[in-house]
Design an enzyme around this catalytic site. Sequence first.
Site, PDB file in Angstrom:
ATOM      1  N   TYR A  55       1.510   1.113  -2.044  1.00 17.98           N
ATOM      2  CA  TYR A  55       1.265  -0.186  -1.416  1.00 17.98           C
ATOM      3  C   TYR A  55       2.482  -0.508  -0.552  1.00 17.98           C
ATOM      4  O   TYR A  55       3.471  -1.094  -0.990  1.00 17.98           O
ATOM      5  CB  TYR A  55       1.000  -1.271  -2.463  1.00 17.98           C
ATOM      6  CG  TYR A  55      -0.295  -1.074  -3.220  1.00 17.98           C
ATOM      7  CD1 TYR A  55      -1.244  -0.126  -2.816  1.00 17.98           C
ATOM      8  CD2 TYR A  55      -0.595  -1.839  -4.339  1.00 17.98           C
ATOM      9  CE1 TYR A  55      -2.430   0.053  -3.499  1.00 17.98           C
ATOM     10  CE2 TYR A  55      -1.786  -1.669  -5.030  1.00 17.98           C
ATOM     11  CZ  TYR A  55      -2.697  -0.719  -4.614  1.00 17.98           C
ATOM     12  OH  TYR A  55      -3.872  -0.545  -5.307  1.00 17.98           O
ATOM     13  N   HIS A 130      -3.353   7.929  -9.307  1.00 21.41           N
ATOM     14  CA  HIS A 130      -4.106   7.146  -8.335  1.00 21.41           C
ATOM     15  C   HIS A 130      -5.443   7.760  -7.918  1.00 21.41           C
ATOM     16  O   HIS A 130      -6.414   7.051  -7.672  1.00 21.41           O
ATOM     17  CB  HIS A 130      -3.231   6.905  -7.091  1.00 21.41           C
ATOM     18  CG  HIS A 130      -3.543   5.646  -6.363  1.00 21.41           C
ATOM     19  ND1 HIS A 130      -2.591   4.887  -5.723  1.00 21.41           N
ATOM     20  CD2 HIS A 130      -4.704   4.978  -6.164  1.00 21.41           C
ATOM     21  CE1 HIS A 130      -3.156   3.826  -5.169  1.00 21.41           C
ATOM     22  NE2 HIS A 130      -4.436   3.870  -5.422  1.00 21.41           N
TER      23      HIS A 130
END
Length: 288
Positions: A55, A130
């Site tokens: 992010y 992820h």
Amino acid sequence: METKELGKTGILVSAIGLGGMPMSLSNRPPESQSIEVIHRALDLGITFIDTADSYCKDESDKHHNERLIHKALSSYQGDVSQVIVATKGGLMRPNGSWTRNGNPEHLRQTIRVSFEAFGGNKPIDIWQYHAPDPNYTIEESLAPAKEAVEAGLIRFVGVSNFSVEQIQRARDVVDIVSVQNQYSPWERQPETDGVLKYCEKEGLAFLPWSPFGGSRRHQGLQDISAIAQLAKEKGVSVYAIVLAWLRSKSPAILPIPGASKISSIEDSAKAINVKLSDQEVQRIDQAT
């Protein structure tokens, strides 16, 4: 704020979390604003925050959101001892794009950097792989997570974008407490691919990412008549209706709506009080 157990960990967290991604992408707000959003979430009783090493704007900006969350928690005047932060590793951001990297050496390194981004003085609460990288087996990619648990760098492990079969393989390597897959009115695959039922049966937390459909679709919620009509009837936003709809789908579900404005996280927190009948849930199901 209502609380619920996080999987079978014995840990209670807020029944709605905060997603940190909008605070760190290329169109991010000023840092001071993001910290105010996180502080407001804490004021509202939110004790579960979702982030990832990816992010950020690009590779030069990696771990931005993790550092931002650590800064916000460190500067908060209240008690943060019960706050759980779940991060992820395994995606790269070359020139702002998203690519998978399940290389065990990369994952060992990024776990270490994430640990340091959170202050380096206690284990990462939850570290999630992820997305599976087809260039490496799940066993290879999760070995570093198991090592990090044993070394005291990680407390709990989760997975993201995994099928039931992949979750089962992951659990043969290391204990898994959470699964984070896409789930929204537009993406209802967890209802049919077995993942949601599996999480419910096995006591795993299910964290739906992009619950409002992401930046391109979230405004389209107004165009789904059943959602818009229920929002009007109950005097709440379409977003609150979607969060209530997701929560009604399974006790395993813990929504993590993103926010970059105080008004957004306040609205999400209000959804905790929105109850939908079975008939109202069916209205949304049929409309989507």
